[in-house]
Design a protein around this motif. Sequence first.
Motif, PDB file in Angstrom:
ATOM      1  N   GLU A 253       7.107  -5.306   8.827  1.00  0.00           N
ATOM      2  CA  GLU A 253       7.424  -6.538   8.228  1.00  0.00           C
ATOM      3  C   GLU A 253       6.793  -6.541   7.436  1.00  0.00           C
ATOM      4  OE1 GLU A 253       8.606  -9.955  10.160  1.00  0.00           O
ATOM      5  OE2 GLU A 253      10.580  -8.882  11.561  1.00  0.00           O
ATOM      6  N   LEU A 254       5.168  -6.681   6.881  1.00  0.00           N
ATOM      7  CA  LEU A 254       4.517  -6.442   5.453  1.00  0.00           C
ATOM      8  C   LEU A 254       4.223  -5.430   5.690  1.00  0.00           C
ATOM      9  CD1 LEU A 254       1.772  -7.942   7.463  1.00  0.00           C
ATOM     10  CD2 LEU A 254       2.863  -9.071   5.733  1.00  0.00           C
ATOM     11  N   GLY A 255       4.959  -3.733   5.743  1.00  0.00           N
ATOM     12  CA  GLY A 255       5.327  -2.570   4.466  1.00  0.00           C
ATOM     13  C   GLY A 255       4.448  -2.234   5.502  1.00  0.00           C
ATOM     14  N   PHE A 256       3.446  -1.631   6.871  1.00  0.00           N
ATOM     15  CA  PHE A 256       3.083  -0.835   7.088  1.00  0.00           C
ATOM     16  C   PHE A 256       3.892   0.379   7.940  1.00  0.00           C
ATOM     17  CE2 PHE A 256       0.112  -3.674   6.587  1.00  0.00           C
ATOM     18  CZ  PHE A 256      -1.437  -2.863   6.233  1.00  0.00           C
ATOM     19  N   ASP A 257       3.665   1.634   8.028  1.00  0.00           N
ATOM     20  CA  ASP A 257       4.996   2.501   9.026  1.00  0.00           C
ATOM     21  C   ASP A 257       3.869   3.121   9.828  1.00  0.00           C
ATOM     22  OD1 ASP A 257       3.335   4.570   6.514  1.00  0.00           O
ATOM     23  OD2 ASP A 257       4.613   4.652   5.661  1.00  0.00           O
ATOM     24  N   GLU A 258       2.508   2.449   9.630  1.00  0.00           N
ATOM     25  CA  GLU A 258       1.760   4.019  11.245  1.00  0.00           C
ATOM     26  C   GLU A 258       0.522   2.202  11.041  1.00  0.00           C
ATOM     27  OE1 GLU A 258      -1.074   7.382  11.617  1.00  0.00           O
ATOM     28  OE2 GLU A 258       0.175   7.577   9.830  1.00  0.00           O
ATOM     29  N   VAL A 259       0.566   2.698  12.800  1.00  0.00           N
ATOM     30  CA  VAL A 259      -0.106   1.744  13.140  1.00  0.00           C
ATOM     31  C   VAL A 259      -1.912   2.773  13.870  1.00  0.00           C
ATOM     32  CG1 VAL A 259       0.521  -0.184  13.404  1.00  0.00           C
ATOM     33  CG2 VAL A 259      -0.118   0.978  14.914  1.00  0.00           C
ATOM     34  N   ALA A 260      -3.088   2.845  13.994  1.00  0.00           N
ATOM     35  CA  ALA A 260      -3.849   3.726  15.115  1.00  0.00           C
ATOM     36  C   ALA A 260      -4.340   3.056  15.977  1.00  0.00           C
ATOM     37  CB  ALA A 260      -5.192   4.647  13.939  1.00  0.00           C
ATOM     38  N   LEU A 261      -4.506   3.072  17.310  1.00  0.00           N
ATOM     39  CA  LEU A 261      -5.153   2.319  18.116  1.00  0.00           C
ATOM     40  C   LEU A 261      -6.263   3.232  19.161  1.00  0.00           C
ATOM     41  CD1 LEU A 261      -1.727   1.696  20.561  1.00  0.00           C
ATOM     42  CD2 LEU A 261      -2.761  -0.003  18.746  1.00  0.00           C
TER      43      LEU A 261
END
Length: 283
Positions: A253-261
């Motif tokens: 919702e904030l605008g990120f399209d990828e997260v890395a774990l």
Amino acid sequence: MKISTVMWPTESWPEAGELWRRAEDLGFHTAWVYDHMAWRGSTPWYDAYTTLAAAAAVTSRVRLGTLVTSPNFRHPVPTAHAVKTIDHVSGGRLTLGIGSGGANRTSDGGILGGEEWTPRGRADRFAEWVGLLDRLLTGPGTTAEGAYYSAREVVTEPGCVQRPRVPFVIAATGPKGLRLAARHGAGWVTNGRRDGVDPERVVREQLDGLRAACEAEGRDFAGIRRLFLTGFTDEPWLASPEAFADLAGRYAELGFDEVALHWPRPGTDWAADMKVFEAIAAA
């Protein structure tokens, strides 16, 4: 929301190869690796580019990348040469995460000796470094004389598999770095960390800065990837699949399209239940 992972260059081959194949089998979008000479005293700590070349040879689908390559110990000319080679070995699966680097000597800050870089000097070096790397990877030939980096009659053909070059994902938080990301980056990465400040507030401010930088550079904000690197705040990304889903939704919702774990690493700040990690990847 694309889900990626950060690998640790601490295992020797062939054990490390099995982990990279496992990352591909779990379905991660990108398997990133830190590009340092060392990191927080960890040993062994293997070279990122050599590791990526080997990983490219034992995988076929997962994208590969650095988080992040910096001027701390890499010159643009041999860096470009290695980047092109890995892009060919991987069949066009490489993404180059790049940043200005830090002054921490337990990683690689100042490891080559010489004078300490001031914050402004580091930013100036980074801007010149990125600009020259861009030229070297787009070719066909480059000659440049800069304040910090030079290249003389460097032949860059046949160039990268990916055109016009390997994509850059630029780590930046300040106005000058964000302008650099808007100018040269296919993407931007942050970890949301600022002591004593809520991470979501931090990234909102940074995203506002990135929008302003894109406007100043004539860049479409919607066209730049936005990657959040987890694990550097108190947020419980790997506490449970439900906790991950909640956080991933909020950051989308904030605008990120990828997260890395981070790949779970027992005995460190990045320890986590492997079953939870795999459940998140599967979901």
